[in-house]
Write an enzyme that holds these catalytic residues in place. Sequence first.
Site, short mmCIF file in Angstrom:
data_model
loop_
_atom_site.label_atom_id
_atom_site.label_comp_id
_atom_site.label_asym_id
_atom_site.label_seq_id
_atom_site.Cartn_x
_atom_site.Cartn_y
_atom_site.Cartn_z
CB SER A 197 60.97 55.83 37.05
OG SER A 197 62.14 56.56 37.40
CG HIS A 245 59.60 58.09 33.59
ND1 HIS A 245 58.80 59.02 32.94
CD2 HIS A 245 60.10 58.74 34.68
CE1 HIS A 245 58.80 60.15 33.62
NE2 HIS A 245 59.59 60.02 34.67
CG ASP A 282 62.70 60.29 36.67
OD1 ASP A 282 61.82 61.05 36.23
OD2 ASP A 282 62.45 59.18 37.18
CG MET A 313 66.50 64.55 38.64
SD MET A 313 66.21 64.02 40.33
CE MET A 313 64.96 62.74 40.07
CG HIS A 328 60.28 63.77 34.18
ND1 HIS A 328 59.87 63.30 35.41
CD2 HIS A 328 60.02 65.10 34.18
CE1 HIS A 328 59.39 64.31 36.12
NE2 HIS A 328 59.49 65.42 35.40
CG MET A 357 62.37 66.65 37.00
SD MET A 357 62.36 65.25 38.13
CE MET A 357 62.87 63.96 37.00
CG MET A 388 55.91 66.42 38.59
SD MET A 388 56.67 64.89 38.01
CE MET A 388 57.35 64.23 39.54
N GLY A 438 62.28 65.09 42.25
CA GLY A 438 63.63 65.05 42.81
C GLY A 438 64.00 63.70 43.39
N GLY A 455 62.70 59.44 44.30
CA GLY A 455 61.76 58.34 44.25
C GLY A 455 61.33 57.97 45.67
N GLY A 456 60.35 57.11 45.76
CA GLY A 456 59.97 56.57 47.06
C GLY A 456 59.14 57.46 47.95
CG ASP A 479 56.96 60.76 37.50
OD1 ASP A 479 57.26 59.81 38.22
OD2 ASP A 479 57.82 61.46 36.90
N GLY A 490 58.49 53.90 39.78
CA GLY A 490 59.89 53.58 40.03
C GLY A 490 60.01 52.50 41.09
C1 DX5 Z 1 60.60 61.95 40.77
C2 DX5 Z 1 60.67 61.27 39.44
C3 DX5 Z 1 59.91 60.00 39.36
C4 DX5 Z 1 60.38 58.94 40.30
C5 DX5 Z 1 59.16 58.22 40.78
O1 DX5 Z 1 61.22 63.18 40.67
O2 DX5 Z 1 60.15 62.12 38.43
O3 DX5 Z 1 59.85 59.52 38.03
O4 DX5 Z 1 61.25 58.01 39.72
O5 DX5 Z 1 59.54 57.33 41.76
P1 DX5 Z 1 58.49 56.53 42.63
O6 DX5 Z 1 57.66 55.72 41.69
O7 DX5 Z 1 59.36 55.72 43.51
O8 DX5 Z 1 57.66 57.53 43.38
ZN ZN Z 2 59.81 61.26 36.37
#
Ligand code: DX5
Ligand code: ZN
Length: 215
Positions: A9, A34, A36, A38, A67, A69, A138, A143, A145-146, A176, A198
């Site tokens: 991602s 991927h 994201d 938002m 993706h 959101m 999910m 929303g 990462g990390g 994800d 990600g």
């Molecule tokens: C979260 C996103 C993910 C995100 C995952 O809302 O949909 O795709 O990038 O990030 P990691 O891998 O850091 O959890």
């Molecule tokens: Zn995603």
Amino acid sequence: MSSPIVAPSILASDWGKLRDECKAAEDAGADWLHLDVMDGHFVPPITFGPDVVAVAKDAVQIPLDVHLMIEQPERHLQAFADAGADSISVHVEATAHLHRTLQQIRKLGCKAGAALNPATPASSVEAVLDMCDLLLVMTVNPGWGGQSFIEPMLAKVSELHAAVKKTGAKAVVEVDGGINAETGRRCVEAGAGVLVAGTYVFGSGDYASAIKSLK
Ligand code: DX5
Ligand code: ZN
């Protein structure tokens, strides 16, 4: 067990050199990218729209996994398809017309995905299984990462994988959020075929090793 599709991602990449980051992931062995999207409504943050998808399209040859959101994703499908999306996933919580939206995505020539928030049960996609190419589970709240992997989501992955097998549908389960070598392995054991990662990839010093460890 066959090796999963790995989709880094770009949310966790350095956007100041986005083209290079996309290319670096591709060169490091990523199967898909991927992306994201938002909107500040469905989830609090705002990321990017179709123009950035087009930048990624121009940078790499591998498929782009978009993706969404965003609320009412049906209003934007054409724009993302035109920008070069190969698959488009919409949240079941974000559209009042999931069946029609999935139909529209396929009609645009893209793979169609239904994404489920952690609190949304597997049964929410029962009636549309045959219209899905991807079932995006999910494994964190969307929303950011990390975040840490939510353990009970493994049961949802198994449940969806079993439902797909039972009905003869073709959908692949994608996970994800919080995916690393350990959580990724457990998701694949539970039936996932696509791993989104990600932070684990872009936060590492060595994208190729990170991707290899997910396979
Ligand atoms: C979260 C996103 C993910 C995100 C995952 O809302 O949909 O795709 O990038 O990030 P990691 O891998 O850091 O959890
Ligand atoms: Zn995603």
